[in-house]
Scaffold this motif. Structure first.
Motif, PDB file in Angstrom:
ATOM      1  N   UNK A  57       0.811  -1.321  -0.011  1.00 46.88           N
ATOM      2  CA  UNK A  57       0.209  -0.302  -0.015  1.00 46.88           C
ATOM      3  C   UNK A  57       0.948   1.335   0.016  1.00 46.88           C
ATOM      4  N   UNK A  58       1.804   1.307   0.723  1.00 51.41           N
ATOM      5  CA  UNK A  58       2.756   2.475   0.796  1.00 51.41           C
ATOM      6  C   UNK A  58       3.481   2.574  -0.464  1.00 51.41           C
ATOM      7  N   UNK A  59       3.925   1.497  -0.999  1.00 50.96           N
ATOM      8  CA  UNK A  59       4.719   1.463  -2.342  1.00 50.96           C
ATOM      9  C   UNK A  59       3.872   2.164  -3.459  1.00 50.96           C
ATOM     10  N   UNK A  60       2.610   1.672  -3.578  1.00 53.61           N
ATOM     11  CA  UNK A  60       1.686   2.043  -4.525  1.00 53.61           C
ATOM     12  C   UNK A  60       1.478   3.565  -4.547  1.00 53.61           C
ATOM     13  N   UNK A  61       0.786   3.836  -3.371  1.00 50.64           N
ATOM     14  CA  UNK A  61       0.611   5.185  -3.100  1.00 50.64           C
ATOM     15  C   UNK A  61       1.926   6.297  -3.348  1.00 50.64           C
ATOM     16  N   UNK A  62       3.023   5.889  -2.908  1.00 47.44           N
ATOM     17  CA  UNK A  62       4.319   6.582  -2.899  1.00 47.44           C
ATOM     18  C   UNK A  62       4.736   6.795  -4.403  1.00 47.44           C
ATOM     19  N   UNK A  63       4.609   5.568  -5.119  1.00 40.15           N
ATOM     20  CA  UNK A  63       4.939   5.876  -6.561  1.00 40.15           C
ATOM     21  C   UNK A  63       3.929   6.346  -7.574  1.00 40.15           C
ATOM     22  N   UNK A  64       2.695   5.626  -7.324  1.00 43.29           N
ATOM     23  CA  UNK A  64       1.702   6.401  -8.199  1.00 43.29           C
ATOM     24  C   UNK A  64       1.777   7.909  -8.110  1.00 43.29           C
ATOM     25  N   UNK A  65       1.215   8.497  -6.784  1.00 45.45           N
ATOM     26  CA  UNK A  65       1.340   9.906  -6.760  1.00 45.45           C
ATOM     27  C   UNK A  65       2.568  10.546  -7.193  1.00 45.45           C
ATOM     28  N   UNK A  66       3.584  10.095  -7.287  1.00 47.97           N
ATOM     29  CA  UNK A  66       4.634  10.766  -7.749  1.00 47.97           C
ATOM     30  C   UNK A  66       4.922  11.088  -9.063  1.00 47.97           C
ATOM     31  N   UNK A  67       3.997  10.409  -9.829  1.00 42.96           N
ATOM     32  CA  UNK A  67       4.511  10.084 -11.341  1.00 42.96           C
ATOM     33  C   UNK A  67       3.683  11.304 -12.089  1.00 42.96           C
ATOM     34  N   UNK A  68       4.318  12.056 -12.965  1.00 40.37           N
ATOM     35  CA  UNK A  68       3.735  13.211 -13.741  1.00 40.37           C
ATOM     36  C   UNK A  68       2.612  12.960 -14.341  1.00 40.37           C
ATOM     37  N   UNK A  69       2.040  11.922 -14.869  1.00 36.94           N
ATOM     38  CA  UNK A  69       0.874  11.715 -15.486  1.00 36.94           C
ATOM     39  C   UNK A  69      -0.260  11.858 -14.400  1.00 36.94           C
ATOM     40  N   UNK A  70       0.114  11.142 -13.047  1.00 43.96           N
ATOM     41  CA  UNK A  70      -0.965  11.196 -11.977  1.00 43.96           C
ATOM     42  C   UNK A  70      -1.090  12.727 -11.682  1.00 43.96           C
ATOM     43  N   UNK A  71       0.123  13.336 -11.511  1.00 41.38           N
ATOM     44  CA  UNK A  71      -0.161  14.990 -11.129  1.00 41.38           C
ATOM     45  C   UNK A  71      -0.742  15.731 -11.960  1.00 41.38           C
ATOM     46  N   UNK A  72      -0.731  15.477 -13.103  1.00 37.96           N
ATOM     47  CA  UNK A  72      -1.246  16.408 -14.097  1.00 37.96           C
ATOM     48  C   UNK A  72      -2.921  16.177 -14.118  1.00 37.96           C
ATOM     49  N   UNK A  73      -3.228  14.718 -13.671  1.00 37.26           N
ATOM     50  CA  UNK A  73      -4.636  14.519 -13.500  1.00 37.26           C
ATOM     51  C   UNK A  73      -5.112  15.008 -11.971  1.00 37.26           C
ATOM     52  N   UNK A  74      -4.367  14.725 -11.135  1.00 38.11           N
ATOM     53  CA  UNK A  74      -4.740  15.042  -9.651  1.00 38.11           C
ATOM     54  C   UNK A  74      -4.795  16.736  -9.548  1.00 38.11           C
ATOM     55  N   UNK A  75      -4.040  17.319 -10.270  1.00 43.77           N
ATOM     56  CA  UNK A  75      -3.989  18.953 -10.075  1.00 43.77           C
ATOM     57  C   UNK A  75      -5.269  19.559 -10.580  1.00 43.77           C
ATOM     58  N   UNK A  76      -5.996  18.720 -11.414  1.00 40.17           N
ATOM     59  CA  UNK A  76      -7.538  19.186 -11.741  1.00 40.17           C
ATOM     60  C   UNK A  76      -8.364  19.075 -10.465  1.00 40.17           C
ATOM     61  N   UNK A  77      -7.890  18.231  -9.607  1.00 39.12           N
ATOM     62  CA  UNK A  77      -8.977  18.506  -8.558  1.00 39.12           C
ATOM     63  C   UNK A  77      -8.522  19.036  -7.346  1.00 39.12           C
ATOM     64  N   UNK A  78      -7.032  18.885  -7.143  1.00 47.46           N
ATOM     65  CA  UNK A  78      -6.561  19.568  -6.051  1.00 47.46           C
ATOM     66  C   UNK A  78      -5.425  20.692  -6.488  1.00 47.46           C
ATOM     67  N   UNK A  79      -5.655  21.966  -6.033  1.00 45.95           N
ATOM     68  CA  UNK A  79      -4.868  23.339  -6.322  1.00 45.95           C
ATOM     69  C   UNK A  79      -3.272  22.911  -6.323  1.00 45.95           C
ATOM     70  N   UNK A  80      -2.432  23.289  -7.479  1.00 46.31           N
ATOM     71  CA  UNK A  80      -1.143  22.872  -7.650  1.00 46.31           C
ATOM     72  C   UNK A  80      -0.377  23.190  -6.558  1.00 46.31           C
ATOM     73  N   UNK A  81      -0.403  24.442  -5.683  1.00 51.45           N
ATOM     74  CA  UNK A  81       0.373  24.768  -4.572  1.00 51.45           C
ATOM     75  C   UNK A  81       0.342  23.517  -3.435  1.00 51.45           C
TER      76      UNK A  81
END
Length: 256
Positions: A57-81
C-alpha cells in the motif's frame, strides 16, 4: 486561500516530521510503543501476508502519486500549490497505518553479540538516518515536503523554474538519500524475520523507484541527466566516476 494552504502545508509537514522521527525507533526497535519487532506474534503466514500488504500500500501510494501523469490529473482536482503537501500527507498516513498494523516475526536471522561489532552497526544505522536528513536539505528540504510551495502561494509568488544542479554529495552519487535509507534499514545488531522482510521490501522498492524517478528526470532534463547518469554511480560512490555538472532541483526529484 493562501493562508489556508499554508496552514494545511504546515500541519502536513509536522505530521510528516513526527512520522519520520518515529521511523527511527520503529526500525531500530527502541523507545516507542510499537516497533518492527514488538507486539504479539501470530502465525508466520498471517504476519507475512499482512506486512506485505502494508508495504505494498505504501509503495503504490508513494510511486503512483509521484508520477507526472498522475500529477497532471490530480491537479485538476487539487490546487497545484498543495499537490506536494497532499502527497506528503498521504505518504505519512500510509506509514502510520504500517506502524499500527505491522505484525512482528521475531525469529532471529542474525545476532551480533560482539560489543564492538554491535556498536559499529548502530553507528552505521544512525549515520544512515543522518545522511537521509542531510540529503533532503541539499536538494531543498522544504520544497521536497511541500512547505516552499504553500509559502510561495501565501506570498503570491511563483516557484522558480526547475534547474539541474548537483550539490555536494550529488556530485559523487545520484541517490545519497536512498543510500542513507539502506544503511538505516540493514545495519542492525539483531536482524529478525520481520525486520528482514521490511529491509528486503524497502530495498526492492527503492531500486524500482530509482528507475521510475530517473525516467522522469530524463524526460525533464534530457541529455544532461543521461550524461549525469553515465558519469555518476547510483548509490555507492565510485572514485573513478566523477560528475561535472552542478545543478539539480528538488521540485522534480520525488524521493522516499
Amino acid at each position: 486561500m493562501g493562508a489556508l494552504a499554508f496552514l494545511y502545508g504546515t500541519v502536513s509537514y509536522l505530521v510528516f516530521l513526527a512520522v519520520f522521527l518515529y521511523a527511527i525507533p520503529f526500525v531500530g526497535g527502541f523507545g516507542v510503543p510499537k516497533t518492527v519487532d514488538s507486539g504479539a506474534s501470530g502465525s508466520l503466514g498471517e504476519a507475512l501476508l499482512i506486512d506485505v500488504v502494508l508495504l505494498g500500500l505504501f509503495a503504490v501510494q508513494h510511486s503512483v502519486m509521484a508520477r507526472p501523469a498522475f500529477k497532471r490529473w490530480w491537479t485538476r482536482l487539487v490546487p497545484e500549490p498543495i499537490e506536494r503537501t497532499t502527497y506528503v500527507l498521504f505518504a505519512s498516513l500510509a506509514l502510520l497505518l504500517l506502524y499500527w498494523q505491522w505484525q512482528p516475526m521475531p525469529d532471529t536471522v542474525w545476532s551480533v553479540t560482539n560489543p564492538v561489532g554491535s556498536i559499529v552497526l548502530q553507528v552505521v544505522c544512525w549515520a544512515g538516518w543522518g545522511l537521509v536528513l542531510f540529503s533532503t536539505f541539499l536538494i531543498n528540504h522544504f520544497e521536497l515536503f511541500g512547505l516552499r510551495q504553500v509559502y510561495y502561494r501565501l506570498r503570491g509568488m511563483s516557484l522558480p523554474q526547475a534547474r539541474f544542479r548537483t550539490p555536494m554529495l550529488y556530485k559523487h552519487v545520484r541517490h545519497p538519500l536512498y543510500f542513507g535509507f539502506l544503511l538505516a534499514f540493514w545495519a542492525t545488531p539483531t536482524m529478525t524475520m520481520g525486520h528482514l522482510l521490511f529491509a528486503i521490501a524497502t530495498t526492492g522498492y527503492i531500486l524500482i523507484g530509482i528507475q521510475l524517478e530517473e525516467r522522469d528526470l530524463v524526460a525533464l532534463f534530457g541529455d544532461r541527466y543521461r550524461r549525469y547518469r553515465e558519469q555518476v554511480s547510483m548509490l555507492i560512490p565510485l572514485p573513478w566516476r566523477r560528475h561535472r555538472y552542478d545543478e539539480i532541483s528538488a521540485a522534480d526529484v520525488d524521493r522516499l
